[in-house]
Design a protein around this motif. Structure first.
Motif, short mmCIF file in Angstrom:
data_model
loop_
_atom_site.label_atom_id
_atom_site.label_comp_id
_atom_site.label_asym_id
_atom_site.label_seq_id
_atom_site.Cartn_x
_atom_site.Cartn_y
_atom_site.Cartn_z
N LEU A 3 36.21 2.81 -20.48
CA LEU A 3 36.63 3.93 -19.31
C LEU A 3 35.86 3.88 -18.26
N GLY A 4 36.33 3.03 -17.29
CA GLY A 4 35.50 2.98 -16.05
C GLY A 4 36.12 3.47 -14.95
N CYS A 5 35.43 4.24 -13.95
CA CYS A 5 36.05 4.89 -12.70
C CYS A 5 35.73 3.71 -11.50
N PHE A 6 35.82 4.33 -10.28
CA PHE A 6 36.03 3.24 -9.19
C PHE A 6 34.57 3.43 -8.44
N GLY A 7 33.83 3.40 -9.22
CA GLY A 7 32.11 3.53 -8.72
C GLY A 7 31.23 3.57 -9.98
N ASP A 8 30.20 4.48 -9.64
CA ASP A 8 29.41 5.01 -10.46
C ASP A 8 29.84 6.23 -11.32
N GLY A 9 29.71 6.50 -12.52
CA GLY A 9 29.95 7.71 -12.97
C GLY A 9 29.20 7.74 -14.43
N GLY A 10 29.17 8.85 -15.18
CA GLY A 10 28.66 8.96 -16.48
C GLY A 10 28.97 10.48 -16.82
N ALA A 11 28.74 10.58 -18.28
CA ALA A 11 28.99 11.81 -18.91
C ALA A 11 27.92 12.02 -19.99
N ILE A 12 27.82 13.27 -20.23
CA ILE A 12 26.98 13.63 -21.51
C ILE A 12 27.77 14.61 -22.40
N PHE A 13 27.70 14.55 -23.69
CA PHE A 13 28.41 15.09 -24.69
C PHE A 13 27.63 15.97 -25.62
N CYS A 14 27.84 17.33 -25.91
CA CYS A 14 27.05 17.77 -27.08
C CYS A 14 28.00 19.22 -27.81
N ASN A 15 27.52 19.59 -28.78
CA ASN A 15 28.30 20.69 -29.34
C ASN A 15 27.24 21.81 -29.45
N ASP A 16 26.17 21.88 -28.80
CA ASP A 16 25.31 23.02 -28.72
C ASP A 16 25.27 23.77 -27.30
N ASP A 17 25.93 24.96 -27.47
CA ASP A 17 25.89 25.74 -26.21
C ASP A 17 24.81 25.95 -25.54
N THR A 18 23.56 26.28 -25.89
CA THR A 18 22.46 26.36 -25.37
C THR A 18 21.81 25.05 -24.91
#
Ligand SMILES: *Cc1c(COP(=O)(O)O)cnc(C)c1O
Length: 376
Positions: free
Chosen positions: A196-211
């Motif tokens: 899943l690539g964009c047109f430059g740099d990008g990234g993401a973080i996932f988590c389930n913990d609200d805090t």
């Protein structure tokens, strides 16, 4: 027969297919002039969270930052140890060292190229605080074994999902979870050539913990919860609204992308299975494979010759990865346990072939015929 140039990854025809939707998404951001934290970013974070079945997604500037920010959110102290595979992209271990933590490198499984969970016990110390498994080349590491081990020893797990987004981990009962959603934190990259690539740099973080999610969001934005109120030391690492708009379109295609990659892999597999000099990818029972890379093992010191033979016919191939991390100068001070035999061997045997969503069957036939003729 003349043919167009064969590339490892061919992003142009994919863009051509999606052009009207992508172009209008880009234009909408430009018209709205909200380039940082605009509506498309919020939308994308929600859409990706939905797709993954995870509570929080936080867009960041790239996959390396995602890993760094994830580690920063865990309250680790300088000198704490973090377990990583020795056979991975540099970013996985780099951020650990940058934060004053110690990357402890572990050997990988000869078949799956992923961290060998049987070896975790052997590197455990009183300073071990976290594990960063990598879902290398597009299939999940053994998350059941890793999570069991982590729970037993009170370790945090950050999944490096940069190469496996869209892939699944399959539980014992047959239930499936998206890779990157099982540990405490998942990280991914939207580098253009990623699944899943964009047109430059990008990234993401996932988590389930609200805090934890709130802390991650804060760190990624100068440690501020409210504007000009800085609670912790942070970084400036945000996913551009423009990239998010592009990703919103491409996320809708992610399962189709995976299907296309899997078809390419099937054709390679069928063709290469009978060749005794090469080993095709092995997929574990607890995962599917989304083939970020299609990676062969070429034994008997023939790998480099095969690579050169392909290149003579203008067929590219790549060695991911040529050098064990602990043999890189930047990491020389971190590893004192000697050679890790599987990693050493893989660095000599792996060869990744062209793999992307737009592979023309004529091109793939040329690649296959050339590989076959090397071994005939
Ligand atoms: C690509 C990649 C990263 C880093 O992502 P960037 O967006 O290039 O910073 C981290 N880990 C792995 C395994 C990767 O393949």
């Amino acid at each position: 027969m003349s043919s167009s140039k064969i590339n490892m990854v061919d992003l142009k025809p994919q863009y051509e297919r999606l052009k009207p939707r992508i172009d209008s998404a880009i234009q909408e951001v430009i018209d709205g002039a909200s380039f940082i934290k605009g509506p498309a970013l919020r939308e994308f974070e929600a859409n990706l969270a939905d797709y993954l079945g995870v509570k929080h997604v936080i867009g960041v500037a790239n996959g390396t930052d995602a890993l760094q920010i994830a580690l920063m959110a865990l309250n680790l102290k300088p000198g704490d140890e973090v377990i990583v595979p020795a056979f991975t992209y540099v970013a996985t271990a780099e951020v650990i060292g940058l934060l004053g933590l110690i990357p402890v490198m572990v050997d990988v499984d000869i078949n799956t190229f992923n961290i060998d969970s049987d070896l975790l016990e052997s590197v455990l110390s009183s300073k071990t605080k976290a594990i960063v498994p990598v879902h290398l080349f597009g299939q999940s590491a053994n998350m059941k074994a890793i999570l069991d081990f982590a729970r037993k020893h009170n370790l945090k797990v950050i999944e490096d999902n940069a190469q496996a987004i869209g892939g699944n981990f399959i539980h014992n009962d047959g239930r499936e979870s998206k890779t990157g959603t099982l540990g405490d934190i998942g990280c991914t990259s939207f580098f253009p050539s990623k699944n899943l690539g964009c047109f430059g740099d990008g990234g993401a973080i996932f988590c389930n913990d609200d805090t934890l999610a709130e802390k991650i969001r804060m760190i990624s934005n100068h440690g501020q919860k409210k504007k000009y109120i800085h609670t912790v030391l942070g970084v400036n690492s945000r996913l551009d609204t423009l990239q998010a708009a592009i990703l919103n379109v491409k996320l809708q295609e992610l399962d189709d992308f995976a299907g296309r990659r899997q078809k390419v892999a099937e054709v390679y597999n069928e063709a290469f299975k009978p060749i005794s000099g090469i080993k095709i990818p092995v997929v574990s029972a607890f995962t599917n494979h989304v083939y970020h890379q299609y990676t062969l093992k070429v034994g008997n010191d023939k790998r480099d010759n095969l690579k050169a033979y392909l290149q003579e016919a203008n067929i590219p191939s790549m060695i991911y990865y040529p050098i064990p991390l602990y043999n890189q100068e930047a990491f020389s001070s971190y590893h004192s346990r000697g050679e890790l035999s599987v990693t050493e061997r893989l660095c000599k045997e792996v060869l990744s072939l062209p793999m992307h969503t737009e592979m023309a069957s004529g091109q793939q036939s040329l690649i296959i015929e050339r590989v076959k003729s090397f071994f005939s």
